[in-house]
Design an enzyme around this catalytic site. Sequence first.
Site, PDB file in Angstrom:
ATOM      1  CE1 TYR A   1      22.339 -13.451   2.065  1.00  0.00           C
ATOM      2  CE2 TYR A   1      22.010 -15.719   1.385  1.00  0.00           C
ATOM      3  CZ  TYR A   1      22.828 -14.739   1.915  1.00  0.00           C
ATOM      4  OH  TYR A   1      24.102 -15.041   2.283  1.00  0.00           O
TER       5      TYR A   1
ATOM      6  CB  SER B   1      24.922 -17.502  -0.794  1.00  0.00           C
ATOM      7  OG  SER B   1      24.170 -18.410  -0.017  1.00  0.00           O
TER       8      SER B   1
HETATM    9  P1  NAD Z   1      27.957 -10.743   9.076  1.00  0.00           P
HETATM   10  O1  NAD Z   1      26.575 -10.243   9.225  1.00  0.00           O
HETATM   11  O2  NAD Z   1      28.737 -11.054  10.297  1.00  0.00           O
HETATM   12  O3  NAD Z   1      28.843  -9.737   8.209  1.00  0.00           O
HETATM   13  C1  NAD Z   1      28.305  -8.902   7.216  1.00  0.00           C
HETATM   14  C2  NAD Z   1      29.092  -7.605   7.215  1.00  0.00           C
HETATM   15  O4  NAD Z   1      28.584  -6.775   6.159  1.00  0.00           O
HETATM   16  C3  NAD Z   1      28.924  -6.816   8.529  1.00  0.00           C
HETATM   17  O5  NAD Z   1      30.163  -6.366   8.993  1.00  0.00           O
HETATM   18  C4  NAD Z   1      28.015  -5.674   8.133  1.00  0.00           C
HETATM   19  O6  NAD Z   1      28.183  -4.492   8.893  1.00  0.00           O
HETATM   20  C5  NAD Z   1      28.436  -5.469   6.666  1.00  0.00           C
HETATM   21  N1  NAD Z   1      27.426  -4.715   5.917  1.00  0.00           N
HETATM   22  C6  NAD Z   1      26.072  -4.876   5.935  1.00  0.00           C
HETATM   23  N2  NAD Z   1      25.498  -3.954   5.153  1.00  0.00           N
HETATM   24  C7  NAD Z   1      26.512  -3.194   4.635  1.00  0.00           C
HETATM   25  C8  NAD Z   1      26.557  -2.096   3.742  1.00  0.00           C
HETATM   26  N3  NAD Z   1      25.449  -1.543   3.234  1.00  0.00           N
HETATM   27  N4  NAD Z   1      27.774  -1.589   3.403  1.00  0.00           N
HETATM   28  C9  NAD Z   1      28.905  -2.123   3.910  1.00  0.00           C
HETATM   29  N5  NAD Z   1      28.927  -3.151   4.773  1.00  0.00           N
HETATM   30  C10 NAD Z   1      27.733  -3.688   5.124  1.00  0.00           C
HETATM   31  O7  NAD Z   1      27.811 -12.051   8.160  1.00  0.00           O
HETATM   32  P2  NAD Z   1      28.898 -12.905   7.322  1.00  0.00           P
HETATM   33  O8  NAD Z   1      28.475 -14.310   7.379  1.00  0.00           O
HETATM   34  O9  NAD Z   1      30.290 -12.548   7.693  1.00  0.00           O
HETATM   35  O10 NAD Z   1      28.558 -12.386   5.845  1.00  0.00           O
HETATM   36  C11 NAD Z   1      29.581 -12.120   4.881  1.00  0.00           C
HETATM   37  C12 NAD Z   1      29.076 -12.491   3.508  1.00  0.00           C
HETATM   38  O11 NAD Z   1      28.905 -13.906   3.419  1.00  0.00           O
HETATM   39  C13 NAD Z   1      27.718 -11.887   3.116  1.00  0.00           C
HETATM   40  O12 NAD Z   1      27.733 -11.485   1.781  1.00  0.00           O
HETATM   41  C14 NAD Z   1      26.777 -13.060   3.298  1.00  0.00           C
HETATM   42  O13 NAD Z   1      25.614 -12.922   2.501  1.00  0.00           O
HETATM   43  C15 NAD Z   1      27.651 -14.204   2.850  1.00  0.00           C
HETATM   44  N6  NAD Z   1      27.228 -15.539   3.304  1.00  0.00           N
HETATM   45  C16 NAD Z   1      27.076 -15.821   4.620  1.00  0.00           C
HETATM   46  C17 NAD Z   1      26.704 -17.101   5.000  1.00  0.00           C
HETATM   47  C18 NAD Z   1      26.559 -17.489   6.455  1.00  0.00           C
HETATM   48  O14 NAD Z   1      26.014 -18.580   6.721  1.00  0.00           O
HETATM   49  N7  NAD Z   1      27.005 -16.709   7.403  1.00  0.00           N
HETATM   50  C19 NAD Z   1      26.480 -18.078   4.037  1.00  0.00           C
HETATM   51  C20 NAD Z   1      26.648 -17.747   2.696  1.00  0.00           C
HETATM   52  C21 NAD Z   1      27.035 -16.461   2.330  1.00  0.00           C
END
Ligand code: NAD
Length: 256
Positions: free
Chosen positions: A148, A135
């Site tokens: 986080y 991130s």
């Molecule tokens: P999201 O919440 O839509 O997707 C996260 C996915 O992870 C979901 O499908 C959820 O069911 C799955 N998940 C959660 N816990 C789990 C577990 N224990 N085992 C398996 N799967 C699990 O959000 P996103 O934005 O698509 O997040 C994807 C990645 O990107 C994450 O690692 C998040 O930290 C990172 N991220 C997101 C952002 C943002 O602004 N959205 C920014 C930086 C990093």
Amino acid sequence: MGKLDGRVVVVTGAARGQGEQEARLFRAEGAEVLVADVLDEQGEALAREIGARYVHLDVGEETDWRAAARTAKETYGRVDGLVNNAGILRFNSLVDTPLEEFMQVVRVNQVGCFLGIKTMAPVMEDGGTIVNTASYTAVTGMAAVGTYAATKHAILGLTRVAALELADRRIRVNAMCPGAIDTAMSNPAQLDPEADAEETSRALDELYRKLVPLGRIGRPDEVARLALFLTSDDSSYITGQPFVIDGGWLAGVSII
Ligand code: NAD
């Protein structure tokens, strides 16, 4: 010719958001994809739609990882890539964070990434790739998301060490550091049928118009294209690196 023809890639947290876009793009580029998540219904529907295989994988559970590795081998005969994408976010100041909440986030974000490397690297073909989703908060602080941010900093440590330890097998390990991306994580209204998700998206866009030099929130398909670059031969001489994808947010602030 697809960029991932003949390759087999496991994507965690692939039922929605960035992981979903990665699974879709990787299939379109010729990879066989193992869609892994805890959201079974959504994950199975996606896998059916794109011609992939779904597996229930709680990334904090080592037995789930072992089962996923077996499924990948039995279904496709090999594993060439892993995208450690699953993650969760909790808002709290550090002094208000219950230990249980801290450990919950560590379990998914940090332990999940560690177990992914530990389980998949040994069964992966030489020359494979691992992409860890860190991130923007892996490379700078952000108040109210301390747990986080700590786990995302840790993912960069895991990425660098794994890159060193797996280089002799030409397995490349890199990390993505997305800024704000328009998914359910940054915009929970997307999950609430009562909420006006479009209106919330507009409000988020307004916020990021001020914060981000490129003037908008990012899209999950944009992160998927970075994941594709790091999983394909286009990045053949790159390993152990964090890649910031944030519309210029980390570049600094403007005072005019
Ligand atoms: P999201 O919440 O839509 O997707 C996260 C996915 O992870 C979901 O499908 C959820 O069911 C799955 N998940 C959660 N816990 C789990 C577990 N224990 N085992 C398996 N799967 C699990 O959000 P996103 O934005 O698509 O997040 C994807 C990645 O990107 C994450 O690692 C998040 O930290 C990172 N991220 C997101 C952002 C943002 O602004 N959205 C920014 C930086 C990093």
